[in-house]
Every structure is written in structure tokens, then in C-alpha cells.
Scaffold this active site. Structure first.
Site, PDB file in Angstrom:
ATOM      1  N   LYS A 296      -7.335 -18.345  25.444  1.00 52.61           N
ATOM      2  CA  LYS A 296      -6.619 -17.315  26.200  1.00 52.61           C
ATOM      3  C   LYS A 296      -5.313 -16.903  25.497  1.00 52.61           C
ATOM      4  CE  LYS A 296      -8.568 -18.542  30.697  1.00 52.61           C
ATOM      5  NZ  LYS A 296      -8.273 -18.651  32.136  1.00 52.61           N
TER       6      LYS A 296
ATOM      7  N   TYR B 157     -14.198 -10.754  34.848  1.00 50.31           N
ATOM      8  CA  TYR B 157     -13.815 -11.590  35.992  1.00 50.31           C
ATOM      9  C   TYR B 157     -14.213 -10.952  37.322  1.00 50.31           C
ATOM     10  CZ  TYR B 157     -11.103 -14.925  33.192  1.00 50.31           C
ATOM     11  OH  TYR B 157     -10.713 -15.916  32.313  1.00 50.31           O
TER      12      TYR B 157
ATOM     13  N   PHE C   2      -5.364 -13.660  43.253  1.00 49.65           N
ATOM     14  CA  PHE C   2      -4.810 -13.770  41.900  1.00 49.65           C
ATOM     15  C   PHE C   2      -5.471 -12.825  40.896  1.00 49.65           C
ATOM     16  CE2 PHE C   2      -8.048 -17.150  42.375  1.00 49.65           C
ATOM     17  CZ  PHE C   2      -8.900 -16.848  41.328  1.00 49.65           C
TER      18      PHE C   2
ATOM     19  N   ARG D 131     -16.759 -28.168  29.741  1.00 46.76           N
ATOM     20  CA  ARG D 131     -15.895 -28.297  30.917  1.00 46.76           C
ATOM     21  C   ARG D 131     -15.144 -29.630  30.887  1.00 46.76           C
ATOM     22  NH1 ARG D 131     -16.298 -24.214  34.132  1.00 46.76           N
ATOM     23  NH2 ARG D 131     -15.680 -25.220  36.079  1.00 46.76           N
TER      24      ARG D 131
ATOM     25  N   THR E  92      -9.107 -26.800  36.009  1.00 46.82           N
ATOM     26  CA  THR E  92      -8.606 -25.420  35.869  1.00 46.82           C
ATOM     27  C   THR E  92      -7.087 -25.363  35.789  1.00 46.82           C
ATOM     28  OG1 THR E  92     -10.511 -24.635  37.135  1.00 46.82           O
ATOM     29  CG2 THR E  92      -8.652 -23.117  36.922  1.00 46.82           C
TER      30      THR E  92
ATOM     31  N   ARG F 249      -6.822 -28.249  28.349  1.00 42.96           N
ATOM     32  CA  ARG F 249      -5.892 -27.592  29.277  1.00 42.96           C
ATOM     33  C   ARG F 249      -4.627 -28.425  29.494  1.00 42.96           C
ATOM     34  NH1 ARG F 249     -10.682 -25.317  33.156  1.00 42.96           N
ATOM     35  NH2 ARG F 249     -10.648 -23.149  32.458  1.00 42.96           N
TER      36      ARG F 249
ATOM     37  N   ASN G 275      -3.870 -21.333  31.354  1.00 44.72           N
ATOM     38  CA  ASN G 275      -4.569 -22.613  31.198  1.00 44.72           C
ATOM     39  C   ASN G 275      -5.349 -22.729  29.884  1.00 44.72           C
ATOM     40  OD1 ASN G 275      -6.607 -20.861  31.889  1.00 44.72           O
ATOM     41  ND2 ASN G 275      -7.454 -22.093  33.537  1.00 44.72           N
TER      42      ASN G 275
ATOM     43  N   HIS H 230     -10.970 -20.590  28.717  1.00 39.92           N
ATOM     44  CA  HIS H 230     -11.993 -20.333  29.733  1.00 39.92           C
ATOM     45  C   HIS H 230     -13.301 -20.927  29.232  1.00 39.92           C
ATOM     46  CE1 HIS H 230     -14.703 -18.282  32.498  1.00 39.92           C
ATOM     47  NE2 HIS H 230     -15.445 -18.030  31.442  1.00 39.92           N
TER      48      HIS H 230
ATOM     49  N   GLU I 105     -22.057 -14.336  30.201  1.00 43.01           N
ATOM     50  CA  GLU I 105     -20.756 -14.283  29.516  1.00 43.01           C
ATOM     51  C   GLU I 105     -20.906 -14.240  27.993  1.00 43.01           C
ATOM     52  OE1 GLU I 105     -18.219 -17.378  31.015  1.00 43.01           O
ATOM     53  OE2 GLU I 105     -17.902 -16.288  32.903  1.00 43.01           O
TER      54      GLU I 105
HETATM   55  P1  CMP Z   1     -11.009 -19.377  34.142  1.00 44.84           P
HETATM   56  O1  CMP Z   1     -11.798 -20.563  33.745  1.00 44.84           O
HETATM   57  O2  CMP Z   1     -10.743 -18.353  33.101  1.00 44.84           O
HETATM   58  O3  CMP Z   1     -11.736 -18.658  35.373  1.00 44.84           O
HETATM   59  C1  CMP Z   1     -11.042 -17.898  36.331  1.00 44.84           C
HETATM   60  C2  CMP Z   1      -9.568 -18.003  36.180  1.00 44.84           C
HETATM   61  O4  CMP Z   1      -8.817 -17.635  37.300  1.00 44.84           O
HETATM   62  C3  CMP Z   1      -9.200 -19.459  35.959  1.00 44.84           C
HETATM   63  O5  CMP Z   1      -9.612 -19.877  34.703  1.00 44.84           O
HETATM   64  C4  CMP Z   1      -7.706 -19.435  36.192  1.00 44.84           C
HETATM   65  O6  CMP Z   1      -6.999 -19.075  35.023  1.00 44.84           O
HETATM   66  C5  CMP Z   1      -7.584 -18.332  37.223  1.00 44.84           C
HETATM   67  N1  CMP Z   1      -7.293 -18.903  38.515  1.00 44.84           N
HETATM   68  C6  CMP Z   1      -8.094 -19.654  39.273  1.00 44.84           C
HETATM   69  N2  CMP Z   1      -7.460 -20.006  40.420  1.00 44.84           N
HETATM   70  C7  CMP Z   1      -6.242 -19.436  40.368  1.00 44.84           C
HETATM   71  C8  CMP Z   1      -5.132 -19.424  41.243  1.00 44.84           C
HETATM   72  N3  CMP Z   1      -5.156 -20.071  42.402  1.00 44.84           N
HETATM   73  N4  CMP Z   1      -4.035 -18.744  40.867  1.00 44.84           N
HETATM   74  C9  CMP Z   1      -4.013 -18.083  39.684  1.00 44.84           C
HETATM   75  N5  CMP Z   1      -5.047 -18.053  38.814  1.00 44.84           N
HETATM   76  C10 CMP Z   1      -6.140 -18.736  39.152  1.00 44.84           C
END
Ligand code: CMP
Length: 140
Positions: A11, A51, A59, A87, A93, A104, A114, A117, A128
Site C-alpha cells: 500500500k 474495494y 471508512f 494472511r 488487519t 503489518r 496497514n 492488502h 482480485e
Molecule cells: P485491506 O486488507 O486492504 O481490506 C480492506 C481495508 O479496509 C483494510 O485492509 C483496511 O485497510 C481498511 N479497513 C478495514 N476496517 C477499517 C476501519 N475500521 N477503519 C478504517 N479502515 C479500515
């Protein structure tokens, strides 16, 4: 165990902080084969499409803004049980809650910034990987 492919995205936070190489090395040291890789800057519509499953979440707008804030590195990872393995390597996450030694925990900051992805299921991985790479590119 099945040979699987999954999408990984380094990211904008991790690219900007100079951790692209560290994250690629983390995958390679763990026996992951990288079969496609591209640096790109996602457009707003590309990020919204990627997304789309999160479009009703509070968010969502912040997530799209963050993912379009700078270049990302998209990769297809291949290996045994690769979706779950990725994962595990990524960690939770929220970088603040991710286990020590995970990508992460080591390179991310919080739940938004984070670092990486990763696809969360075989179905998502198929969609994806095709979102970023064509079949022709994979066979090249
Ligand atoms: P990712 O694995 O890219 O998939 C969806 C993304 O949404 C996740 O990583 C986070 O970066 C983001 N995300 C998930 N939950 C939240 C949250 N509560 N607030 C902000 N961002 C979020």
C-alpha cells in the site's frame, strides 16, 4: 495442499516509507513465489471498484483516498495454501493488533495504513488477481 495464487498489494504507506524491498524480501524468504509484479497509482474509480464490497462502510471514502494517495505495488503470489499463508505473513488487519513479526506489525501503522492488502478467499483471489493482471501477462 493446493497450489494457489493470491493478490498482494503493497500500500501507499509502505511504498512511501521505503519498505517495498523489505516486504518483497519477506515473501521470498518465506518461500513465496512472485509470479507478477507492477507499480502503479490507482485512479479513484479503480480503487472504488477494487474495494466495492466495502462501499457501504463508514471508512470507504477514507480508504479510497488513502489507496489513491501514492503508488502501490501489486503482485501475484503463488504457493501451497497461498491465500492463508499470505494472511498469516500479513497479520491482523489493524497493524496495532497484528502479531509481532508479521508484515503489518513491522511496516504498518494502524487499521488504515496497514502496509499490505491480501485476498481473503479463493473467490476473491480470482477476482482480485484478474483486476490487476491479464491472463496474457501471467503467461508471458
Ligand atoms: P485491506 O486488507 O486492504 O481490506 C480492506 C481495508 O479496509 C483494510 O485492509 C483496511 O485497510 C481498511 N479497513 C478495514 N476496517 C477499517 C476501519 N475500521 N477503519 C478504517 N479502515 C479500515
Amino acid at each position: 495442499m493446493a497450489l494457489e495464487r493470491t493478490l498482494s498489494i503493497i500500500k501507499p504507506d509502505a511504498v512511501a516509507s521505503g519498505h517495498t524491498g523489505d516486504i518483497v524480501a519477506r515473501f521470498e524468504k518465506n518461500g513465496v513465489k512472485i509470479i507478477a509484479m507492477r507499480m502503479l497509482k490507482m485512479s479513484r474509480s479503480q480503487a472504488e471498484g477494487f474495494y466495492a464490497v466495502h462501499r457501504t462502510r463508514p471508512f470507504f471514502n477514507d480508504l479510497v483516498a488513502f489507496m489513491t494517495s501514492g503508488p502501490v505495488v501489486a503482485m501475484i503470489l503463488e504457493g501451497e495454501n497461498m491465500i492463508l499463508k499470505n494472511r498469516d505473513l500479513m497479520g491482523a488487519t489493524d497493524s496495532k493488533k497484528a502479531a509481532p513479526g508479521t508484515i503489518r506489525a513491522d511496516f504498518g501503522t494502524d487499521v488504515e495504513k496497514n502496509a499490505v492488502h491480501g485476498s481473503d478467499s479463493p473467490e476473491t483471489a480470482a477476482v482480485e488477481t484478474a483486476y490487476f493482471f491479464t491472463a496474457c501477462e501471467l503467461n508471458a
